[in-house]
Motif scaffolding. Structure first.
Motif, PDB file in Angstrom:
ATOM      1  N   HIS A  29      -5.780  -3.027   2.795  1.00  0.00           N
ATOM      2  CA  HIS A  29      -5.960  -3.481   1.576  1.00  0.00           C
ATOM      3  C   HIS A  29      -5.509  -2.826   0.470  1.00  0.00           C
ATOM      4  CE1 HIS A  29      -7.429  -7.357   2.126  1.00  0.00           C
ATOM      5  NE2 HIS A  29      -7.870  -7.209   3.261  1.00  0.00           N
ATOM      6  N   LEU A  30      -5.932  -1.489   0.585  1.00  0.00           N
ATOM      7  CA  LEU A  30      -5.395  -0.231  -0.650  1.00  0.00           C
ATOM      8  C   LEU A  30      -3.751  -0.250  -0.570  1.00  0.00           C
ATOM      9  CD1 LEU A  30      -8.253   2.301  -0.101  1.00  0.00           C
ATOM     10  CD2 LEU A  30      -8.020   0.697  -1.919  1.00  0.00           C
ATOM     11  N   ARG A  31      -3.237  -0.118   0.672  1.00  0.00           N
ATOM     12  CA  ARG A  31      -1.836  -0.062   0.675  1.00  0.00           C
ATOM     13  C   ARG A  31      -1.240  -1.433   0.180  1.00  0.00           C
ATOM     14  NH1 ARG A  31       2.080  -2.539   3.166  1.00  0.00           N
ATOM     15  NH2 ARG A  31       0.448  -3.696   4.516  1.00  0.00           N
ATOM     16  N   ASN A 106       2.774  -8.236   0.483  1.00  0.00           N
ATOM     17  CA  ASN A 106       3.058  -7.062   1.149  1.00  0.00           C
ATOM     18  C   ASN A 106       2.570  -6.994   2.686  1.00  0.00           C
ATOM     19  OD1 ASN A 106       4.621  -4.511   1.429  1.00  0.00           O
ATOM     20  ND2 ASN A 106       3.003  -3.230   0.304  1.00  0.00           N
ATOM     21  N   VAL A 107       2.567  -8.229   3.227  1.00  0.00           N
ATOM     22  CA  VAL A 107       1.920  -8.155   4.510  1.00  0.00           C
ATOM     23  C   VAL A 107       2.927  -7.886   5.604  1.00  0.00           C
ATOM     24  CG1 VAL A 107       1.086  -9.771   6.401  1.00  0.00           C
ATOM     25  CG2 VAL A 107       0.245 -10.076   4.212  1.00  0.00           C
ATOM     26  N   THR A 108       2.381  -6.691   6.371  1.00  0.00           N
ATOM     27  CA  THR A 108       3.365  -5.971   7.427  1.00  0.00           C
ATOM     28  C   THR A 108       2.704  -6.091   8.769  1.00  0.00           C
ATOM     29  OG1 THR A 108       2.427  -3.872   7.132  1.00  0.00           O
ATOM     30  CG2 THR A 108       4.040  -4.289   5.655  1.00  0.00           C
ATOM     31  N   ALA A 114      -4.299  -4.586  11.568  1.00  0.00           N
ATOM     32  CA  ALA A 114      -5.398  -4.037  10.812  1.00  0.00           C
ATOM     33  C   ALA A 114      -6.536  -5.222  11.027  1.00  0.00           C
ATOM     34  CB  ALA A 114      -5.401  -3.706   9.458  1.00  0.00           C
ATOM     35  N   ALA A 115      -6.236  -6.565  10.738  1.00  0.00           N
ATOM     36  CA  ALA A 115      -6.827  -7.775  10.590  1.00  0.00           C
ATOM     37  C   ALA A 115      -7.529  -8.132  11.970  1.00  0.00           C
ATOM     38  CB  ALA A 115      -6.227  -8.949  10.096  1.00  0.00           C
TER      39      ALA A 115
END
Length: 141
Positions: A29-31, A106-108, A114-115
């Motif tokens: 989330h920070l990224r 910005n979903v990678t 992570a999710a």
């Protein structure tokens, strides 16, 4: 100090993984930037983080309420992250969908990892808490 049972040891191990998953998901989330999600998702995420940190503290302090807290927070978190990240964007401000995310989100691959890691860790801590509660119930009976 009372003897530690296998389910309690499992709960502590699952909680350690749960804590790592919290950090990994938070790092994503920070990224991505906190503006990539709605104020509602940010607020609910903050509440979940506080509840999760409470579980970590309770488990490692061996508090009697730890297994129940792990069950409640673990399963609620798994359901919440599933709805917010894995369902299509049908929930408006309650959605940070990775399924049909705009480029600006910005979903990678790391976001997906992570999710999914967070959801798996949530389920693991919830199941481990259930196992301790079942063991305690059997000991009373």
């Amino acid at each position: 100090m009372p003897e530690t049972t296998a389910p309690e040891t499992t709960l502590r191990a699952a909680t350690a993984v749960f804590a790592v998953a919290l950090v990994v998901h938070g790092a994503d989330h920070l990224r991505r930037g906190m503006d990539a999600t709605s104020a509602l998702v940010n607020a609910l995420g903050t509440l979940q983080l506080l509840a999760a940190l409470l579980v970590v503290v309770l488990v490692f302090r061996r508090h009697s309420a730890a297994p129940l807290a792990a069950v409640i927070v673990g399963f609620a978190s798994a359901a919440g992250f599933f709805v917010v990240h894995l369902l299509p964007d049908w929930f408006g401000p309650l959605s940070d969908s990775f399924v049909d995310a705009p480029v600006s989100a910005n979903v990678t691959g790391f976001s997906w990892f992570a999710a999914l890691f967070e959801i798996a860790a949530d389920l693991a801590v919830g199941l481990a808490g259930l196992r301790v509660l079942r063991e305690r119930s059997a000991a009373v009976a």
